[in-house]
Design a protein around this motif. Structure first.
Motif, mmCIF file in Angstrom:
data_model
loop_
_atom_site.group_PDB
_atom_site.id
_atom_site.type_symbol
_atom_site.label_atom_id
_atom_site.label_comp_id
_atom_site.label_asym_id
_atom_site.label_seq_id
_atom_site.Cartn_x
_atom_site.Cartn_y
_atom_site.Cartn_z
ATOM 1 N N VAL A 520 0.495 -1.042 -0.191
ATOM 2 C CA VAL A 520 0.045 0.104 -0.210
ATOM 3 C C VAL A 520 0.674 1.004 -0.064
ATOM 4 C CG1 VAL A 520 -1.498 1.327 1.021
ATOM 5 C CG2 VAL A 520 -2.122 -1.448 1.515
ATOM 6 N N ILE A 521 1.888 1.214 0.649
ATOM 7 C CA ILE A 521 2.703 2.610 0.827
ATOM 8 C C ILE A 521 3.603 2.887 -0.592
ATOM 9 C CG2 ILE A 521 4.600 3.131 1.542
ATOM 10 C CD1 ILE A 521 4.367 1.574 4.364
ATOM 11 N N GLU A 522 3.941 1.066 -1.427
ATOM 12 C CA GLU A 522 4.754 1.964 -2.146
ATOM 13 C C GLU A 522 3.502 2.188 -3.387
ATOM 14 O OE1 GLU A 522 6.337 -2.487 -2.627
ATOM 15 O OE2 GLU A 522 8.028 -2.034 -1.882
ATOM 16 N N ASN A 523 2.527 1.668 -3.472
ATOM 17 C CA ASN A 523 1.409 2.226 -4.731
ATOM 18 C C ASN A 523 1.412 4.195 -3.886
ATOM 19 O OD1 ASN A 523 1.780 -0.121 -5.561
ATOM 20 N ND2 ASN A 523 -0.553 -0.950 -4.108
ATOM 21 N N THR A 524 0.976 4.438 -3.190
ATOM 22 C CA THR A 524 0.885 5.344 -2.283
ATOM 23 C C THR A 524 1.913 6.037 -2.986
ATOM 24 O OG1 THR A 524 -0.919 4.811 -0.700
ATOM 25 C CG2 THR A 524 -0.065 6.822 -1.051
ATOM 26 N N LEU A 525 3.349 5.878 -2.212
ATOM 27 C CA LEU A 525 4.266 6.934 -3.215
ATOM 28 C C LEU A 525 4.355 6.814 -4.537
ATOM 29 C CD1 LEU A 525 6.712 5.484 -0.120
ATOM 30 C CD2 LEU A 525 5.533 7.696 -0.790
ATOM 31 N N ALA A 526 4.261 5.406 -5.126
ATOM 32 C CA ALA A 526 4.205 5.285 -6.430
ATOM 33 C C ALA A 526 3.474 6.148 -7.545
ATOM 34 C CB ALA A 526 4.083 3.601 -7.586
ATOM 35 N N VAL A 527 2.944 6.615 -6.650
ATOM 36 C CA VAL A 527 1.077 7.682 -7.476
ATOM 37 C C VAL A 527 1.806 9.178 -7.183
ATOM 38 C CG1 VAL A 527 -1.473 8.275 -6.969
ATOM 39 C CG2 VAL A 527 -1.219 5.997 -7.310
ATOM 40 N N MET A 528 1.773 9.522 -6.215
ATOM 41 C CA MET A 528 2.518 10.854 -5.634
ATOM 42 C C MET A 528 3.243 11.083 -6.341
ATOM 43 S SD MET A 528 0.442 11.358 -1.701
ATOM 44 C CE MET A 528 0.349 13.530 -2.736
ATOM 45 N N ALA A 529 4.689 9.890 -6.899
ATOM 46 C CA ALA A 529 6.151 11.122 -7.021
ATOM 47 C C ALA A 529 5.932 12.020 -8.112
ATOM 48 C CB ALA A 529 6.439 9.459 -8.236
ATOM 49 N N PRO A 530 5.330 12.083 -8.870
ATOM 50 C CA PRO A 530 5.143 13.914 -9.687
ATOM 51 C C PRO A 530 5.325 14.391 -8.729
ATOM 52 C CG PRO A 530 3.827 11.981 -10.572
ATOM 53 C CD PRO A 530 3.790 11.341 -9.656
ATOM 54 N N ALA A 531 4.431 14.089 -7.830
ATOM 55 C CA ALA A 531 4.499 16.183 -6.811
ATOM 56 C C ALA A 531 5.606 15.861 -6.005
ATOM 57 C CB ALA A 531 3.071 16.003 -5.935
ATOM 58 N N LEU A 532 5.652 14.443 -4.961
ATOM 59 C CA LEU A 532 7.635 15.147 -4.590
ATOM 60 C C LEU A 532 8.928 15.707 -5.829
ATOM 61 C CD1 LEU A 532 6.532 11.244 -3.123
ATOM 62 C CD2 LEU A 532 6.140 14.031 -2.143
ATOM 63 N N ARG A 533 8.378 14.600 -6.871
ATOM 64 C CA ARG A 533 9.882 15.209 -7.724
ATOM 65 C C ARG A 533 9.659 16.572 -8.015
ATOM 66 N NH1 ARG A 533 8.869 10.210 -10.845
ATOM 67 N NH2 ARG A 533 7.593 11.378 -12.103
ATOM 68 N N ALA A 534 8.507 17.221 -8.483
ATOM 69 C CA ALA A 534 8.301 18.593 -8.640
ATOM 70 C C ALA A 534 8.990 19.261 -7.276
ATOM 71 C CB ALA A 534 7.123 18.807 -8.827
ATOM 72 N N SER A 535 8.800 18.591 -6.098
ATOM 73 C CA SER A 535 8.789 19.731 -5.386
ATOM 74 C C SER A 535 10.338 19.453 -4.328
ATOM 75 C CB SER A 535 7.860 19.877 -3.624
ATOM 76 O OG SER A 535 6.659 19.606 -4.016
ATOM 77 N N GLN A 536 11.199 18.394 -4.963
ATOM 78 C CA GLN A 536 12.565 17.903 -4.844
ATOM 79 C C GLN A 536 12.678 17.146 -3.674
ATOM 80 O OE1 GLN A 536 15.521 21.450 -5.728
ATOM 81 N NE2 GLN A 536 14.617 21.642 -8.047
ATOM 82 N N ILE A 537 11.711 16.321 -3.678
ATOM 83 C CA ILE A 537 11.716 16.527 -2.026
ATOM 84 C C ILE A 537 12.121 14.599 -1.935
ATOM 85 C CG2 ILE A 537 9.991 14.913 0.063
ATOM 86 C CD1 ILE A 537 7.759 17.578 -1.186
ATOM 87 N N GLU A 538 13.364 14.670 -0.892
ATOM 88 C CA GLU A 538 13.905 13.150 -0.935
ATOM 89 C C GLU A 538 12.969 12.047 -0.093
ATOM 90 O OE1 GLU A 538 17.981 13.315 0.300
ATOM 91 O OE2 GLU A 538 18.428 14.757 -1.220
ATOM 92 N N VAL A 539 12.681 10.605 -0.696
ATOM 93 C CA VAL A 539 11.614 9.965 0.025
ATOM 94 C C VAL A 539 12.439 8.765 0.356
ATOM 95 C CG1 VAL A 539 10.103 8.093 -0.392
ATOM 96 C CG2 VAL A 539 9.849 10.417 -1.024
ATOM 97 N N ASP A 540 12.697 8.191 1.916
ATOM 98 C CA ASP A 540 13.393 7.607 2.406
ATOM 99 C C ASP A 540 12.280 6.042 2.871
ATOM 100 O OD1 ASP A 540 14.972 5.667 3.301
ATOM 101 O OD2 ASP A 540 16.431 7.213 4.853
ATOM 102 N N ALA A 541 12.464 5.361 2.230
ATOM 103 C CA ALA A 541 11.171 4.375 2.859
ATOM 104 C C ALA A 541 12.155 2.978 3.009
ATOM 105 C CB ALA A 541 10.568 4.060 1.528
ATOM 106 N N GLN A 542 13.039 3.123 3.431
ATOM 107 C CA GLN A 542 14.321 1.702 3.336
ATOM 108 C C GLN A 542 13.597 1.431 5.064
ATOM 109 O OE1 GLN A 542 15.965 0.524 1.884
ATOM 110 N NE2 GLN A 542 15.880 2.241 0.214
ATOM 111 N N GLY A 543 13.080 2.366 5.859
ATOM 112 C CA GLY A 543 12.767 1.812 7.590
ATOM 113 C C GLY A 543 11.897 0.720 7.107
ATOM 114 N N LEU A 544 11.042 0.361 6.177
ATOM 115 C CA LEU A 544 9.952 -0.282 6.915
ATOM 116 C C LEU A 544 10.317 -1.610 6.843
ATOM 117 C CD1 LEU A 544 8.336 1.836 3.358
ATOM 118 C CD2 LEU A 544 6.956 1.309 5.760
ATOM 119 N N GLN A 545 9.161 -2.285 7.818
ATOM 120 C CA GLN A 545 9.463 -3.986 8.172
ATOM 121 C C GLN A 545 8.205 -4.432 7.570
ATOM 122 O OE1 GLN A 545 9.641 -4.915 11.953
ATOM 123 N NE2 GLN A 545 9.073 -6.865 11.637
#
Length: 669
Positions: A520-545
């Protein structure tokens, strides 16, 4: 109508002594006025208002607040019967002071506004200025410094108005204005007026004023780095205080400023010792604002010097002070509000009884005469009372129905706004997916167009018997490259569509399913990727279990989308890179704990208690409805059966923690 000339003059002198805190003169004039036998009802109200004001320095009690309300009530009745407005203005001004002391600033400003309108109609410039001064104090107490400037600036820049004020009134106006400028970080404006006040103080034989103006101007010089001038001004203040001792409060303020000079001069050890002395002096005199500033500056000085234990001790004392003050303020506000509500009910009941008073008196007199002649008339009176009670009950029932109807309308409006918020979020997601699909689909179209052109050229060459082996080789190479590009692009587009489809199914479903929250988290981040890139936001999701949840995936997707969008709109607004968004998830004691953290602007302390309230937003009128976090709160606590909390402070980023049970038995309804 109004006060007689001599009584009005005495009341004016009484106001002057109250303003200057000359208790001996105040007591003498109050006693003289009470001994007079020619005071009108209006005079008595005005006198009682000043007696109540004189009792304020000893503390505010509920009985005193009730007396202030009673004076307003009497003055309003007098205004109706005799058209005498000045006593009402006096009573309202007195009530505003008590409401301000009880931290009910909005009510205090409302009462003061009514009084100000009356004084303006009476062309009473002296009391108009007194209302202005009191309004400025209330605005300062509530940290509404810009509003204080808006009220004071027209007077300060009006030479005619200034000339009409007494020396004390003009001084009070400019001190309040300079303080407001200082709190608004407008040092040039604050220094301009403070220099004028200090220059005047040098020409007047008033030690208290010279001391205060020298210290205030020294403080302004200190924060712009003019330390020598600050030391000279503090020396003037100290010499004035030694020659004419002012009071313990001014001694504390002087210690505080000496500590600041030592700090800014690099003498950290001496500064910390002076801050401690200022702290002890402020605590012994119950000077809580100065105590808070002394603790804060001591901590900042220790941090600058690297004395971390000292800084930690000062911060701890500061936090304990804030907690004790907050607890006292909450208790005081609670008691004050309960008292105000009780008085409001009493006023309403008294108003009803007054309206019915004359009629009841006539009826009772008539019944008393008839009592001796007939028991039947007594029974009729009882029946009339029963009817009145029935009518009152019917009116109360009608009011309850109207309140219930209004509540339903408000709930319906809130549901509509929440639906609009969801629709806006869906539109945001669809726009993002459409933007992301443009590139792979465009590449596929370009590849197929290129292959079509190559094929058309080869067909034409074949028809004209111009076909060469080299032409076939180029066509094969072009077709292979084009098919490869088109295949990869269409595969990318298909993957995006599948992710969006999965997220859409999750958001539309309202049932309990077993799923992996990581998907669910990956799907949400994929859909919101354009907005995150447009705002130059680095996403760190390595701490997910990876973990298995039996819950509502649609609700979780909506909550994540809302929290990420909240960081985009509020946390990273006008924020300089780097901007980071971190996600981590672990299992703890039968719960899945998901943390979403950003390094954005953070949330001010005064807003933290209200972030989940419906319609609360710091961007009112700028596209925010104030329902996003409220919707997230409802989804977490109802659909997901969990908890949500926010840890943040201004300028220090924001962390949202979701604690979700690993298994819920049924969807919340």
């Amino acid at each position: 109508m109004g006060n007689s000339p001599d009584i009005a003059a005495t009341l004016s002198r009484l106001d002057f002594y109250l303003d200057s805190s000359d208790r001996a003169q105040v007591v003498r004039l109050l006693q003289d006025l009470r001994l007079r036998n020619d005071l009108s009802p209006g005079d008595l109200i005005s006198l009682s208002s000043r007696e109540l004001r004189n009792s304020m320095p000893h503390g505010v009690t509920q009985d005193m607040v009730d007396q202030a309300f009673a004076l307003v009530d009497r003055a309003e009745q007098l205004c109706l019967t005799q058209a005498e407005q000045r006593p009402l203005a006096d009573a309202l001004t007195c009530l505003a002071r008590f409401q301000s002391k009880s931290h009910l600033s909005a009510l205090a400003l409302a009462s003061l506004g009514r009084a100000e309108a009356i004084f303006e109609a009476l062309q009473d410039a002296e009391n108009l200025f007194r209302c202005l001064n009191l309004a400025a104090k209330i605005l300062h107490d509530t940290e509404m410094y810009q509003q204080a400037v808006d009220k004071l600036e027209p007077w300060a820049h009006d030479a005619q108005r200034l000339a009409a004020l007494s020396t004390e009134q003009r001084y009070s106006l400019l001190v309040n204005l300079a303080a407001a400028y200082s709190f608004l970080d407008r040092p040039l404006d604050a220094t301009y007026w403070q220099e004028i006040l200090y220059a005047e103080a040098l020409t007047l034989a008033q030690p208290a004023r010279l001391f205060r103006d020298a210290v205030n101007l020294a403080n302004q010089r200190l924060w712009v780095g003019r330390l020598d001038e600050a030391r000279q001004l503090l020396a003037v203040a100290e010499a004035t205080h030694n020659a004419h001792p002012i009071n313990k409060e001014q001694e504390t303020f002087l210690l505080q400023n000496h500590a600041l000079v030592a700090w800014k001069s690099g003498q950290h050890a001496q500064a910390i010792e002076l801050f401690r002395q200022a702290r002890d002096s402020a605590r012994s005199q119950s000077q809580w604002p100065i105590l808070g500033r002394a603790l804060r500056r001591r901590a900042e000085c220790a941090e600058e010097a690297g004395l971390w234990e000292e800084a930690l001790a000062a911060r701890k004392e500061q936090m304990e002070l804030q907690q004790s003050q907050l607890a006292a303020m909450r208790l005081n506000n609670s008691n004050s509000l309960l008292g105000m509500l009780g008085h409001a009910r009493t006023q309403a009941q008294n108003e009803y009884l007054r309206k019915q008073g004359n009629q009841l008196e006539l009826e009772l007199a008539e019944r008393n005469h008839e009592l001796k002649r007939s028991l039947l008339r007594l029974q009729d009176e009882i029946e009339i009372r029963r009817q009145a009670e029935a009518e009152l009950k019917a009116a109360r029932d009608a009011l309850e129905l109207k309140v219930e109807e209004r509540s339903r309308e408000l709930e319906h409006a809130m549901r509509l706004l929440l639906e609009r918020e969801k629709q806006a979020a869906l539109s945001y997601l669809v726009a993002g997916v459409a933007h992301e699909l443009n590139t792979p689909i465009g590449n596929a179209i370009l590849a197929t167009s290129t292959m079509s052109d190559s094929l058309r050229a080869n067909v034409q060459a074949f028809d004209e018997n111009r076909m060469r082996r080299q032409d076939l080789t180029q066509m094969h190479r072009a077709m292979g490259e084009g098919l490869d590009i088109a295949g990869r692009s269409l595969h990318r587009a298909g993957d995006l569509i599948q992710r969006f489809k999965a997220l859409a199914i999750e958001q539309s479903s309202q049932q309990v399913l077993r799923f992996n929250p990581l998907q669910v988290i990956e799907n949400t981040l994929a859909v919101m990727a354009p907005a995150l890139r447009a705002s130059q936001i680095e996403v760190d999701a390595q701490g997910l279990q990876a973990v298995s949840l039996c819950s509502d995936p649609g609700a979780l997707g909506q909550v994540l989308a809302q929290l990420i969008e909240n960081s985009l709109l509020h946390g990273f607004q006008d924020q300089a890179p780097p901007c980071r968004l971190s996600l981590s998830g672990t299992v703890d004691n039968g719960n899945y704990v998901l943390r979403i953290e950003d390094n954005g602007r953070g949330i001010a302390a005064e807003h933290l208690d209200h972030v989940f309230d419906p319609f609360f937003t710091t961007r009112l009128g700028q596209g925010s409805s104030g329902l996003g976090l409220h919707a997230a709160y409802r989804l977490v606590t109802q659909s997901l059966g969990g908890e949500i909390k926010i840890l943040s402070s201004a300028g220090a980023g924001c962390q949202v923690e979701l604690k979700l049970p690993l298994h819920i038995h049924h969807p919340a309804g």
